[in-house]
Design an enzyme around this catalytic site. Structure first.
Site, PDB file in Angstrom:
ATOM      1  N   LEU A 124       0.832  -1.216   0.000  1.00  0.00           N
ATOM      2  CA  LEU A 124       0.000   0.000   0.000  1.00  0.00           C
ATOM      3  C   LEU A 124       0.861   1.260   0.000  1.00  0.00           C
ATOM      4  O   LEU A 124       0.337   2.372   0.008  1.00  0.00           O
ATOM      5  CB  LEU A 124      -0.909   0.024   1.234  1.00  0.00           C
ATOM      6  CG  LEU A 124      -2.054  -0.977   1.262  1.00  0.00           C
ATOM      7  CD1 LEU A 124      -2.894  -0.775   2.512  1.00  0.00           C
ATOM      8  CD2 LEU A 124      -2.933  -0.833   0.026  1.00  0.00           C
ATOM      9  N   GLY A 168       5.753   2.551   3.288  1.00  0.00           N
ATOM     10  CA  GLY A 168       7.084   3.152   3.392  1.00  0.00           C
ATOM     11  C   GLY A 168       7.074   4.588   2.899  1.00  0.00           C
ATOM     12  O   GLY A 168       7.659   5.486   3.527  1.00  0.00           O
ATOM     13  N   THR A 202     -15.613   0.852   2.090  1.00  0.00           N
ATOM     14  CA  THR A 202     -14.898   1.183   3.334  1.00  0.00           C
ATOM     15  C   THR A 202     -14.779  -0.018   4.278  1.00  0.00           C
ATOM     16  O   THR A 202     -14.034   0.030   5.244  1.00  0.00           O
ATOM     17  CB  THR A 202     -15.613   2.314   4.108  1.00  0.00           C
ATOM     18  OG1 THR A 202     -16.904   1.849   4.492  1.00  0.00           O
ATOM     19  CG2 THR A 202     -15.740   3.563   3.281  1.00  0.00           C
ATOM     20  N   GLN A 257     -12.646  -0.782   7.878  1.00  0.00           N
ATOM     21  CA  GLN A 257     -13.297  -0.991   9.186  1.00  0.00           C
ATOM     22  C   GLN A 257     -12.763  -2.262   9.841  1.00  0.00           C
ATOM     23  O   GLN A 257     -12.470  -2.296  11.033  1.00  0.00           O
ATOM     24  CB  GLN A 257     -14.805  -1.126   9.006  1.00  0.00           C
ATOM     25  CG  GLN A 257     -15.481   0.130   8.488  1.00  0.00           C
ATOM     26  CD  GLN A 257     -16.963  -0.141   8.206  1.00  0.00           C
ATOM     27  OE1 GLN A 257     -17.607  -0.908   8.899  1.00  0.00           O
ATOM     28  NE2 GLN A 257     -17.503   0.489   7.177  1.00  0.00           N
ATOM     29  N   CYS A 263      28.322  -1.003 -10.383  1.00  0.00           N
ATOM     30  CA  CYS A 263      28.811  -2.245  -9.757  1.00  0.00           C
ATOM     31  C   CYS A 263      28.954  -3.346 -10.806  1.00  0.00           C
ATOM     32  O   CYS A 263      29.900  -3.339 -11.586  1.00  0.00           O
ATOM     33  CB  CYS A 263      27.902  -2.641  -8.597  1.00  0.00           C
ATOM     34  SG  CYS A 263      28.753  -3.673  -7.396  1.00  0.00           S
ATOM     35  N   HIS A 300      27.853   2.274  -5.265  1.00  0.00           N
ATOM     36  CA  HIS A 300      26.424   2.491  -5.547  1.00  0.00           C
ATOM     37  C   HIS A 300      26.009   3.931  -5.241  1.00  0.00           C
ATOM     38  O   HIS A 300      25.529   4.208  -4.133  1.00  0.00           O
ATOM     39  CB  HIS A 300      25.579   1.517  -4.715  1.00  0.00           C
ATOM     40  CG  HIS A 300      25.728   0.106  -5.157  1.00  0.00           C
ATOM     41  ND1 HIS A 300      24.899  -0.482  -6.089  1.00  0.00           N
ATOM     42  CD2 HIS A 300      26.647  -0.838  -4.827  1.00  0.00           C
ATOM     43  CE1 HIS A 300      25.276  -1.726  -6.300  1.00  0.00           C
ATOM     44  NE2 HIS A 300      26.342  -1.971  -5.546  1.00  0.00           N
ATOM     45  N   GLU A 321      23.472   5.380  -6.164  1.00  0.00           N
ATOM     46  CA  GLU A 321      22.004   5.500  -6.058  1.00  0.00           C
ATOM     47  C   GLU A 321      21.516   5.512  -4.617  1.00  0.00           C
ATOM     48  O   GLU A 321      20.387   5.905  -4.345  1.00  0.00           O
ATOM     49  CB  GLU A 321      21.309   4.381  -6.851  1.00  0.00           C
ATOM     50  CG  GLU A 321      21.379   2.982  -6.257  1.00  0.00           C
ATOM     51  CD  GLU A 321      22.621   2.199  -6.676  1.00  0.00           C
ATOM     52  OE1 GLU A 321      23.647   2.838  -7.005  1.00  0.00           O
ATOM     53  OE2 GLU A 321      22.578   0.953  -6.637  1.00  0.00           O
TER      54      GLU A 321
HETATM   55  N1  GLN Z   1      28.136  -9.627  -8.606  1.00  0.00           N
HETATM   56  C1  GLN Z   1      29.095  -8.587  -8.571  1.00  0.00           C
HETATM   57  C2  GLN Z   1      30.029  -8.681  -7.379  1.00  0.00           C
HETATM   58  O1  GLN Z   1      29.718  -9.342  -6.415  1.00  0.00           O
HETATM   59  C3  GLN Z   1      28.419  -7.228  -8.601  1.00  0.00           C
HETATM   60  C4  GLN Z   1      27.662  -6.939  -7.358  1.00  0.00           C
HETATM   61  C5  GLN Z   1      26.672  -5.802  -7.515  1.00  0.00           C
HETATM   62  O2  GLN Z   1      26.369  -5.405  -8.640  1.00  0.00           O
HETATM   63  N2  GLN Z   1      26.161  -5.281  -6.426  1.00  0.00           N
HETATM   64  O3  GLN Z   1      31.056  -8.081  -7.383  1.00  0.00           O
END
Ligand code: GLN
Length: 535
Positions: A15, A18, A188, A192, A382, A508, A510
């Site tokens: 839903l 988060g 609803t 409830q 990665c 990473h 991101e």
């Molecule tokens: N599988 C790769 C490693 O372990 C890349 C890992 C990933 O992309 N997080 O290095």
């Protein structure tokens, strides 16, 4: 007295609890309050690290290297809450600790039970987080749905905390669903019932956030209020947004959620910095052009598998005042160069995200080749960077059988190998190179230009690295290595020469991009994609 808000979910999963908890956090922060976000996952896994992205979506990594539920990523994007291992609590962790104490003899003579020993351990962890300096409000999201067997001990702990806080310093927020049945009628009754289930375990919700397709009418709010014993002004319409999730705090604010929460918890809400969020939403709404990015990965079927990357691409787009369309391509379908060409036709950028295992690798390698040859902006994260290096080794450096030890341990040219300190590791959980680490960028590179400095910090989650034995051969053929660990031992980024924009990174980025502070690489990647779109 510390303030706590508990967010539970009813009726069914998915839903957006988060996002609701995160939105509440962002609203309180915009009122000048500091929040600490906590996620409770009632499963028995100690952490999310061993769970398949095919089933559970992305694994979010904290600075201190915890592998957590993806909701921590939402918290990171919406709030400034500190997020460490302690902010992610699972049944596995609780039992591990209680059993450890039992074996040590800490409970000597006692029969160890769910109540009070498990519930006390849950409360101890929540109180510990709540008592941290600089936390005005601790927002605890309980994963799962009210009624699930496995969440009962957590809800019992919540009930006790609410009671211990004399009901003045803790709030229960329940996220529920108003479904539309055939004929378009809104119902609803499930709400409830889920409130009834919550009350049966002793928790009366103070606030209801009702997920609903279109904005809820006043009549319906009144009806829900009277059936659930929740005040009318505490029933909120959490209707679907057609745009970006950063519009959700706007919807709640328009109905006064921040004011109600502050009032109920006796918090000062005289400050207001909400304009920043409004600007994010307005930029997206007003953008005229749409840049299209291909994402070639293997966990494409589940929407949440690359959640932080999806959001970071949106942040990059907002920074560049464009909209973004992400074309998700299952790398297993790219079985020939023709297929790759067809699948990537017309895109303005290619991103290859992280991943594990052999499946779908050749399609990723071929899409990297295409992006290199056709000068399409490229971001490899990665595994994406490892693919970039393998592709270069095979097609440019002349190492025909180049591969990664992860996929082909017996290849004559393993340009990607296991990290040295991983060699003797036999256990899976929590054993990768994890968490925040320093990289030193090389001046003149794209990555240096992006961060604007040499020393940068990002999070890692991997077992493999570029093989140093091939460093010279790859560099001699033109590949640029543009960041290293401070000791110079691990290669952290690779770039293609004579290319508009192509960066692969072993870390990473991101996990640290937010709509108010776009990740530098996403900002520059999208800028390059916009250039390509306009030419
Ligand atoms: N599988 C790769 C490693 O372990 C890349 C890992 C990933 O992309 N997080 O290095």
């Amino acid at each position: 007295m510390r303030k706590y808000i508990f967010v539970t979910g009813g009726v069914c999963s998915s839903l957006g609890k988060g996002v609701a908890a995160s939105s509440l956090g962002s609203l309180l922060e915009s009122r000048g309050l500091s929040v600490c976000m906590v996620k409770i996952d009632p499963y028995l896994n100690v952490d999310a690290g061993t769970m398949s992205p095919f089933q559970h979506g992305e694994v979010f990594v904290t600075d201190d290297g915890a592998e957590t539920d993806l909701d921590l990523g939402n918290y990171a994007r919406f709030t400034k809450s500190p997020l460490y291992a302690a902010n992610s609590i699972t049944t596995g962790q609780i039992y591990q600790e209680v059993i450890r104490k039992e074996r040590k003899g800490d409970y000597l003579g006692k029969c160890v039970q769910v109540v009070p020993h498990i519930t006390d351990e849950i409360k101890r962890r929540i109180y510990l987080l709540g008592e941290k300096k600089n936390t005005d409000v601790t927002i605890v999201e309980i994963g799962g749905t009210v009624g699930d067997i496995e969440s009962i001990p957590f809800l019992e702990a919540v009930r006790q905390i609410i009671q211990e806080s004399s009901r003045r310093n803790a709030l229960s927020v329940h996220v529920s669903l108003i479904p539309t049945v055939s004929g378009g009628e809104l119902k609803t009754k499930p709400t409830q019932h889920s409130v009834k289930a919550l009350r049966e375990i002793g928790i009366q919700p103070d606030i209801l956030l009702c997920r609903i397709a279109t904005e809820m009418s006043d009549d319906m709010k009144h009806k829900i209020a009277s059936f659930t014993n929740v005040d009318y002004e505490c029933v909120f319409s959490a209707h679907d947004v057609s745009t970006i999730i950063y519009d959700i705090p706007i919807i709640y604010r328009a109905q006064g959620l921040d004011k109600i929460v502050c009032e109920r918890l006796s918090l000062d809400c005289s400050k207001d910095t909400f304009g920043n969020w409004q600007r994010v939403s307005d930029t997206w709404k007003n953008a005229k052009e749409t840049v299209e990015i291909a994402m070639v990965g293997k966990y494409i079927d589940l929407e949440d598998s690359y959640k932080s990357i999806d959001e970071s691409l949106i942040h990059g787009a907002i920074f560049n005042a464009v909209r973004i369309k992400i074309r998700k391509i299952d790398s297993e379908n790219l079985t020939s160069p023709e297929e790759t060409e067809k699948a990537l036709a017309g895109v303005n950028g290619l991103i290859i995200p992280g991943g594990f295992g052999q499946r779908g690798i050749s399609g990723m390698i071929d899409s990297a080749r295409l992006a290199r040859e056709q000068r399409i902006p490229f971001l490899g994260i990665c595994l994406g960077m490892q693919i970039q290096v393998i592709e270069w080794a095979r097609n440019v450096a002349g190492l025909k059988d180049a591969d990664s030890g992860e996929f082909e341990p017996n290849s004559p040219h393993n340009v990607i190998v296991l990290l040295e300190d991983q060699v003797d590791i036999t256990q899976y959980g929590g054993t990768m190179r994890l968490g925040r680490g320093e990289s030193v960028t090389v001046e003149g590179s794209r990555i240096y230009a992006a961060y604007g400095k040499k020393s940068i910090f990002e999070r890692h989650r991997h077992r493999y690295e570029v093989n140093n034995r091939y460093r010279t051969v790859l560099e001699k053929s033109g590949l640029i290595f543009s960041a290293f660990t401070p000791d110079g031992q691990l290669i952290e980024s690779a770039e293609w020469p004579n290319h508009p924009w192509a960066v692969g990174i072993q870390f990473h980025p991101e996990f640290s991009s937010t709509p108010l502070q776009t990740g530098y690489l996403f900002r520059d990647f999208i800028a390059a994609a916009v250039d390509m779109m306009r030419t």
